[in-house]
Design a protein around this motif. Structure first.
Motif, PDB file in Angstrom:
ATOM      1  N   THR A  11       8.526 -13.890   7.821  1.00  0.00           N
ATOM      2  CA  THR A  11       8.042 -12.500   7.559  1.00  0.00           C
ATOM      3  C   THR A  11       6.381 -12.645   8.234  1.00  0.00           C
ATOM      4  OG1 THR A  11       7.218 -10.950   5.926  1.00  0.00           O
ATOM      5  CG2 THR A  11       7.373 -13.172   5.227  1.00  0.00           C
ATOM      6  N   THR A  12       5.887 -11.611   8.806  1.00  0.00           N
ATOM      7  CA  THR A  12       4.621 -11.393   9.217  1.00  0.00           C
ATOM      8  C   THR A  12       4.130 -10.100   8.403  1.00  0.00           C
ATOM      9  OG1 THR A  12       5.383 -12.142  11.389  1.00  0.00           O
ATOM     10  CG2 THR A  12       3.319 -10.865  11.258  1.00  0.00           C
ATOM     11  N   VAL A  44       0.139  -3.525   4.355  1.00  0.00           N
ATOM     12  CA  VAL A  44      -0.211  -2.457   5.201  1.00  0.00           C
ATOM     13  C   VAL A  44       1.132  -2.284   6.497  1.00  0.00           C
ATOM     14  CG1 VAL A  44      -2.387  -1.720   4.620  1.00  0.00           C
ATOM     15  CG2 VAL A  44      -1.851  -3.067   6.840  1.00  0.00           C
ATOM     16  N   ALA A  45       1.519  -3.478   6.674  1.00  0.00           N
ATOM     17  CA  ALA A  45       2.555  -3.518   7.628  1.00  0.00           C
ATOM     18  C   ALA A  45       3.417  -4.812   7.242  1.00  0.00           C
ATOM     19  CB  ALA A  45       1.981  -3.783   9.061  1.00  0.00           C
ATOM     20  N   ASP A  46       4.749  -4.698   7.221  1.00  0.00           N
ATOM     21  CA  ASP A  46       5.785  -6.028   6.790  1.00  0.00           C
ATOM     22  C   ASP A  46       6.819  -5.910   8.073  1.00  0.00           C
ATOM     23  OD1 ASP A  46       7.767  -7.569   5.952  1.00  0.00           O
ATOM     24  OD2 ASP A  46       7.424  -6.365   3.853  1.00  0.00           O
ATOM     25  N   HIS A  47       7.024  -7.110   8.598  1.00  0.00           N
ATOM     26  CA  HIS A  47       7.988  -7.190   9.503  1.00  0.00           C
ATOM     27  C   HIS A  47       8.619  -8.500   8.922  1.00  0.00           C
ATOM     28  CE1 HIS A  47       9.573  -7.851  13.933  1.00  0.00           C
ATOM     29  NE2 HIS A  47      10.412  -7.448  13.134  1.00  0.00           N
ATOM     30  N   SER A  48       9.905  -8.535   8.619  1.00  0.00           N
ATOM     31  CA  SER A  48      10.589  -9.440   7.904  1.00  0.00           C
ATOM     32  C   SER A  48      11.858  -9.568   8.561  1.00  0.00           C
ATOM     33  CB  SER A  48      10.630  -9.475   6.400  1.00  0.00           C
ATOM     34  OG  SER A  48       9.523  -9.193   5.912  1.00  0.00           O
ATOM     35  N   SER A  49      12.405 -10.826   9.024  1.00  0.00           N
ATOM     36  CA  SER A  49      13.640 -10.905   9.415  1.00  0.00           C
ATOM     37  C   SER A  49      14.366 -12.093   8.963  1.00  0.00           C
ATOM     38  CB  SER A  49      13.584 -10.976  10.958  1.00  0.00           C
ATOM     39  OG  SER A  49      12.746 -11.816  11.405  1.00  0.00           O
ATOM     40  N   ALA A  84       0.733  -1.123   0.081  1.00  0.00           N
ATOM     41  CA  ALA A  84      -0.050   0.082  -0.024  1.00  0.00           C
ATOM     42  C   ALA A  84       0.983   1.262   0.101  1.00  0.00           C
ATOM     43  CB  ALA A  84      -0.896   0.032   1.252  1.00  0.00           C
ATOM     44  N   ASP A  85       0.349   2.417  -0.516  1.00  0.00           N
ATOM     45  CA  ASP A  85       1.224   3.691  -0.601  1.00  0.00           C
ATOM     46  C   ASP A  85       1.523   3.985   0.789  1.00  0.00           C
ATOM     47  OD1 ASP A  85       0.978   4.005  -3.365  1.00  0.00           O
ATOM     48  OD2 ASP A  85      -0.898   5.311  -3.038  1.00  0.00           O
ATOM     49  N   ASP A  86       1.146   3.622   1.784  1.00  0.00           N
ATOM     50  CA  ASP A  86       1.286   4.027   3.308  1.00  0.00           C
ATOM     51  C   ASP A  86       1.519   2.905   4.030  1.00  0.00           C
ATOM     52  OD1 ASP A  86      -1.433   2.590   3.177  1.00  0.00           O
ATOM     53  OD2 ASP A  86      -2.310   4.129   4.638  1.00  0.00           O
ATOM     54  N   ALA A  87       2.147   1.817   3.290  1.00  0.00           N
ATOM     55  CA  ALA A  87       2.648   0.800   4.193  1.00  0.00           C
ATOM     56  C   ALA A  87       3.958   1.096   5.031  1.00  0.00           C
ATOM     57  CB  ALA A  87       3.261  -0.401   3.130  1.00  0.00           C
ATOM     58  N   VAL A  88       4.141   0.261   6.008  1.00  0.00           N
ATOM     59  CA  VAL A  88       5.073   0.298   7.202  1.00  0.00           C
ATOM     60  C   VAL A  88       5.841  -0.925   7.013  1.00  0.00           C
ATOM     61  CG1 VAL A  88       5.751   0.850   9.707  1.00  0.00           C
ATOM     62  CG2 VAL A  88       3.736   1.931   8.530  1.00  0.00           C
ATOM     63  N   PHE A  89       7.308  -0.650   6.996  1.00  0.00           N
ATOM     64  CA  PHE A  89       8.235  -1.620   7.045  1.00  0.00           C
ATOM     65  C   PHE A  89       9.141  -1.512   8.262  1.00  0.00           C
ATOM     66  CE2 PHE A  89      12.024  -3.800   5.548  1.00  0.00           C
ATOM     67  CZ  PHE A  89      11.744  -4.953   5.087  1.00  0.00           C
ATOM     68  N   VAL A  90       9.301  -2.490   8.999  1.00  0.00           N
ATOM     69  CA  VAL A  90      10.150  -2.647  10.059  1.00  0.00           C
ATOM     70  C   VAL A  90      11.550  -3.029   9.669  1.00  0.00           C
ATOM     71  CG1 VAL A  90      10.548  -3.641  12.252  1.00  0.00           C
ATOM     72  CG2 VAL A  90       8.263  -3.493  11.513  1.00  0.00           C
ATOM     73  N   THR A  91      12.732  -2.433   9.963  1.00  0.00           N
ATOM     74  CA  THR A  91      13.985  -2.649   9.755  1.00  0.00           C
ATOM     75  C   THR A  91      14.532  -2.578  11.081  1.00  0.00           C
ATOM     76  OG1 THR A  91      14.792  -0.257   9.560  1.00  0.00           O
ATOM     77  CG2 THR A  91      13.767  -1.089   7.542  1.00  0.00           C
ATOM     78  N   PRO A  92      15.912  -3.166  11.129  1.00  0.00           N
ATOM     79  CA  PRO A  92      16.899  -3.164  12.539  1.00  0.00           C
ATOM     80  C   PRO A  92      16.982  -1.585  12.975  1.00  0.00           C
ATOM     81  CG  PRO A  92      17.799  -4.640  10.917  1.00  0.00           C
ATOM     82  CD  PRO A  92      16.560  -4.092  10.071  1.00  0.00           C
ATOM     83  N   LYS A  93      17.102  -0.634  11.921  1.00  0.00           N
ATOM     84  CA  LYS A  93      17.206   0.766  12.485  1.00  0.00           C
ATOM     85  C   LYS A  93      15.878   1.439  12.754  1.00  0.00           C
ATOM     86  CE  LYS A  93      21.459   0.807   9.860  1.00  0.00           C
ATOM     87  NZ  LYS A  93      22.240   1.441   8.846  1.00  0.00           N
ATOM     88  N   GLY A  94      14.620   1.035  12.485  1.00  0.00           N
ATOM     89  CA  GLY A  94      13.402   1.647  12.703  1.00  0.00           C
ATOM     90  C   GLY A  94      12.415   1.242  11.503  1.00  0.00           C
ATOM     91  N   LEU A  95      11.485   2.204  11.436  1.00  0.00           N
ATOM     92  CA  LEU A  95      10.523   1.963  10.415  1.00  0.00           C
ATOM     93  C   LEU A  95      10.466   2.778   9.167  1.00  0.00           C
ATOM     94  CD1 LEU A  95       7.373   2.284  13.014  1.00  0.00           C
ATOM     95  CD2 LEU A  95       8.600   0.532  12.327  1.00  0.00           C
ATOM     96  N   LEU A  96      10.306   2.133   8.051  1.00  0.00           N
ATOM     97  CA  LEU A  96      10.271   2.822   6.807  1.00  0.00           C
ATOM     98  C   LEU A  96       8.716   3.088   6.478  1.00  0.00           C
ATOM     99  CD1 LEU A  96      12.892   0.892   4.665  1.00  0.00           C
ATOM    100  CD2 LEU A  96      13.176   3.181   5.721  1.00  0.00           C
TER     101      LEU A  96
END
Length: 151
Positions: free
Chosen positions: A132-133, A146-151, A62-74
């Motif tokens: 990934t979740t 809309v939300a991606d947390h991959s590790s 989505a245009d407003d998706a949030v992606f979790v990174t080790p450094k914070g959120l994109l």
């Protein structure tokens, strides 16, 4: 008021968090098509990755998706695309071939679903894999991350 809230809470407790395939029969057609649509969207995204097509890979977000990174959120598809852009070559992806193993999908409500999957990147000399979740939201007829947390 309590007489109204108790039945609503009981309905919510019996439907939220159930696997998509285990929803009541009356809801099954919409939920099954949701699962199919999400799987197809993920497969299309992986095909975009493997072809070196960043636009096709990112279409599931989505245009407003949030992606979790080790450094914070994109925040936002453009910021997420900027993270991935360096590995796209137009004829493939420098990091390898992407595939997903779908582990579990759960309906949250009629417009939201949760996908747990294992991603695998197979390169010429290495294999990377992780979990990934993903939270999907139905926007119109399209399911998007809309939300991606991959590790």
């Amino acid at each position: 008021m309590r007489a109204i809230m108790v039945p609503i809470a009981m309905i919510a407790a019996t439907t939220v968090g159930l696997p998509l395939a285990a929803t009541p029969a009356s809801a099954a057609p919409a939920q099954v098509s949701a699962e199919t649509a999400i799987r197809q969207a993920m497969e299309t995204s992986a095909a975009g990755w493997n072809a070196g097509d960043l636009v096709r890979f990112m279409a599931v977000y989505a245009d407003d998706a949030v992606f979790v990174t080790p450094k914070g959120l994109l925040r936002g598809r453009d910021a997420i695309a900027a993270k991935y852009r360096p590995s796209f070559r137009g004829t493939g992806n420098a990091r390898g071939t992407l595939s997903f193993a779908f582990l579990e999908m759960r309906g949250i409500d009629p417009r939201h679903a949760l996908l747990f999957a294992r991603w695998t990147l197979t390169g010429p000399s290495t294999v990377e894999s992780g979990m990934t979740t993903l939270v999907f939201e139905r926007r119109g007829t399209v399911w998007q991350i809309v939300a991606d947390h991959s590790s």
